[in-house]
Write an enzyme that holds these catalytic residues in place. Structure first.
Site, PDB file in Angstrom:
ATOM      1  N   GLY A  11      10.577   1.380   9.296  1.00  0.00           N
ATOM      2  CA  GLY A  11       9.473   0.540   9.583  1.00  0.00           C
ATOM      3  C   GLY A  11       9.616  -0.607  10.187  1.00  0.00           C
ATOM      4  O   GLY A  11       9.013  -1.583  10.114  1.00  0.00           O
ATOM      5  N   SER A  13       9.359  -1.661  13.186  1.00  0.00           N
ATOM      6  CA  SER A  13       8.666  -2.289  14.416  1.00  0.00           C
ATOM      7  C   SER A  13       7.486  -2.885  14.215  1.00  0.00           C
ATOM      8  O   SER A  13       6.586  -3.522  15.249  1.00  0.00           O
ATOM      9  CB  SER A  13       8.253  -0.966  15.287  1.00  0.00           C
ATOM     10  OG  SER A  13       9.762  -0.358  15.788  1.00  0.00           O
ATOM     11  N   ILE A  16       6.040  -6.152   7.688  1.00  0.00           N
ATOM     12  CA  ILE A  16       7.150  -6.504   6.776  1.00  0.00           C
ATOM     13  C   ILE A  16       8.451  -5.923   7.318  1.00  0.00           C
ATOM     14  O   ILE A  16       9.501  -6.766   7.108  1.00  0.00           O
ATOM     15  CB  ILE A  16       6.878  -5.821   5.356  1.00  0.00           C
ATOM     16  CG1 ILE A  16       5.438  -6.321   5.022  1.00  0.00           C
ATOM     17  CG2 ILE A  16       8.124  -6.206   4.253  1.00  0.00           C
ATOM     18  CD1 ILE A  16       4.890  -5.801   3.413  1.00  0.00           C
ATOM     19  N   LEU A  51       8.594  10.265  10.970  1.00  0.00           N
ATOM     20  CA  LEU A  51       9.265  11.012   9.679  1.00  0.00           C
ATOM     21  C   LEU A  51       8.317  12.291   9.132  1.00  0.00           C
ATOM     22  O   LEU A  51       8.880  12.837   8.106  1.00  0.00           O
ATOM     23  CB  LEU A  51       8.892   9.788   8.531  1.00  0.00           C
ATOM     24  CG  LEU A  51       9.796   8.586   8.752  1.00  0.00           C
ATOM     25  CD1 LEU A  51       9.580   7.640   7.558  1.00  0.00           C
ATOM     26  CD2 LEU A  51      11.260   9.067   8.728  1.00  0.00           C
ATOM     27  N   TYR A 156      -2.695   7.488  -1.546  1.00  0.00           N
ATOM     28  CA  TYR A 156      -2.044   6.090  -1.538  1.00  0.00           C
ATOM     29  C   TYR A 156      -1.506   5.724  -2.850  1.00  0.00           C
ATOM     30  O   TYR A 156      -0.204   5.355  -3.137  1.00  0.00           O
ATOM     31  CB  TYR A 156      -2.700   5.010  -0.763  1.00  0.00           C
ATOM     32  CG  TYR A 156      -1.903   3.756  -0.432  1.00  0.00           C
ATOM     33  CD1 TYR A 156      -0.972   3.840   0.629  1.00  0.00           C
ATOM     34  CD2 TYR A 156      -1.886   2.659  -0.941  1.00  0.00           C
ATOM     35  CE1 TYR A 156      -0.160   2.718   1.026  1.00  0.00           C
ATOM     36  CE2 TYR A 156      -0.989   1.541  -1.005  1.00  0.00           C
ATOM     37  CZ  TYR A 156       0.016   1.564   0.253  1.00  0.00           C
ATOM     38  OH  TYR A 156       0.720   0.704   0.303  1.00  0.00           O
ATOM     39  N   LYS A 160       2.470   5.399  -4.491  1.00  0.00           N
ATOM     40  CA  LYS A 160       3.030   4.100  -4.816  1.00  0.00           C
ATOM     41  C   LYS A 160       3.464   4.026  -6.290  1.00  0.00           C
ATOM     42  O   LYS A 160       4.504   3.536  -6.714  1.00  0.00           O
ATOM     43  CB  LYS A 160       2.259   2.997  -4.324  1.00  0.00           C
ATOM     44  CG  LYS A 160       2.064   2.697  -2.873  1.00  0.00           C
ATOM     45  CD  LYS A 160       3.361   2.612  -1.986  1.00  0.00           C
ATOM     46  CE  LYS A 160       2.942   2.293  -0.544  1.00  0.00           C
ATOM     47  NZ  LYS A 160       4.414   2.453   0.001  1.00  0.00           N
TER      48      LYS A 160
END
Length: 259
Positions: A11, A13, A16, A51, A156, A160
């Site tokens: 991640g 690009s 965070i 991915l 989501y 997580k």
């Protein structure tokens, strides 16, 4: 602090991940980036991979094994507005496949950092559903989501929660080699996908934003990721650090009648 160390950042690009790469580079690390989009920051190497593509992910793993990295920052992820199967695949299945595919090739004493979320709160109530995902591959995601009733409203949160639980579960898995796994759980962060979160979370997000003094920024979160990748965190194992402006503390305090 990171001179001579090689760190893989997914991640890389945007948001965070990009800020983490910048801070690692500033501290002397060799940074190998992974993203589906080209980076806009200076990296030592970059691999452009989606991915969602299992074959491409497996090819990436074979390439990255040669790096013998000192750290892996799993920051790539998609927002809750993405299709359910994409959320589950990218945020959980691909992350675990990449990590487990690389762990044997990581240097002794390496650090693995997973970017979780405040949305991972309450994982304790979803253990059966989390365990059901053990060994899940890309091809099995559609049937898994149907069987476990994972929907656009829950995908989501589920990924997580599962990631926080997986971090705790692997607190000592590779202890004999000094390899540790920890997680960082941001609250709402001002990145290009903040609007996607607010759109999906609706009234809950609006209430959270009223309580918070401001949303976080990548520069609030990246230093915590960098710390967990550093030698200063060697005694932290299976920890999930809430980096959320006090939201986790607020939820815990109010739900237990403190205020």
């Amino acid at each position: 602090m990171f001179e001579g160390k090689k760190i893989i950042v997914t991640g890389v690009s945007s948001g965070i991940g990009q800020e983490t790469a910048k801070q690692l580079k500033a501290q002397g690390a060799t940074v190998i980036g992974v993203d589906r989009n080209p980076p806009s920051v200076d990296l030592d190497a970059f691999h452009q991979v989606d991915l969602m593509d299992e074959a491409a992910l497996d090819a990436l793993i074979e390439e990255l094994k040669a790096v013998k990295a000192d750290g892996l920052a799993n920051i790539a992820g998609v927002p809750p507005t993405a299709p359910v199967e994409t959320v589950v695949t990218v945020n959980l299945v691909a992350l675990k496949r990449l990590t487990l595919g690389l762990v044997d090739s990581l240097a002794d004493g390496a650090s693995i950092v997973n970017l979780a979320s405040l949305a991972g709160i309450g994982w304790e109530g979803e253990v059966a559903k989390i365990k059901a995902a053990e060994g899940l591959d890309h091809a099995g995601v559609p049937a898994f989501c149907a069987a476990q009733e994972i929907t656009a409203d829950t995908s989501y949160f589920y990924t997580k929660q599962a990631l926080v639980a997986w971090t705790h579960e692997n607190r000592w898995t590779w202890r004999d080699r000094g390899i540790r796994m920890n997680a960082v759980s941001p609250g709402p962060v001002d990145t290009p996908i903040l609007k996607d979160f607010l759109e999906t979370l609706g009234e809950r997000a609006e209430e959270d934003m009223k309580i918070m003094d401001r949303p976080g920024t990548p520069t609030d979160i990246a230093p915590v990721v960098v710390f967990l990748l550093s030698d200063g965190s060697v005694w932290l194992r299976g920890v999930n650090i809430a980096t959320d402006g006090g939201m986790r503390a607020h939820i815990d305090a109010t739900s237990n009648g403190l205020n």
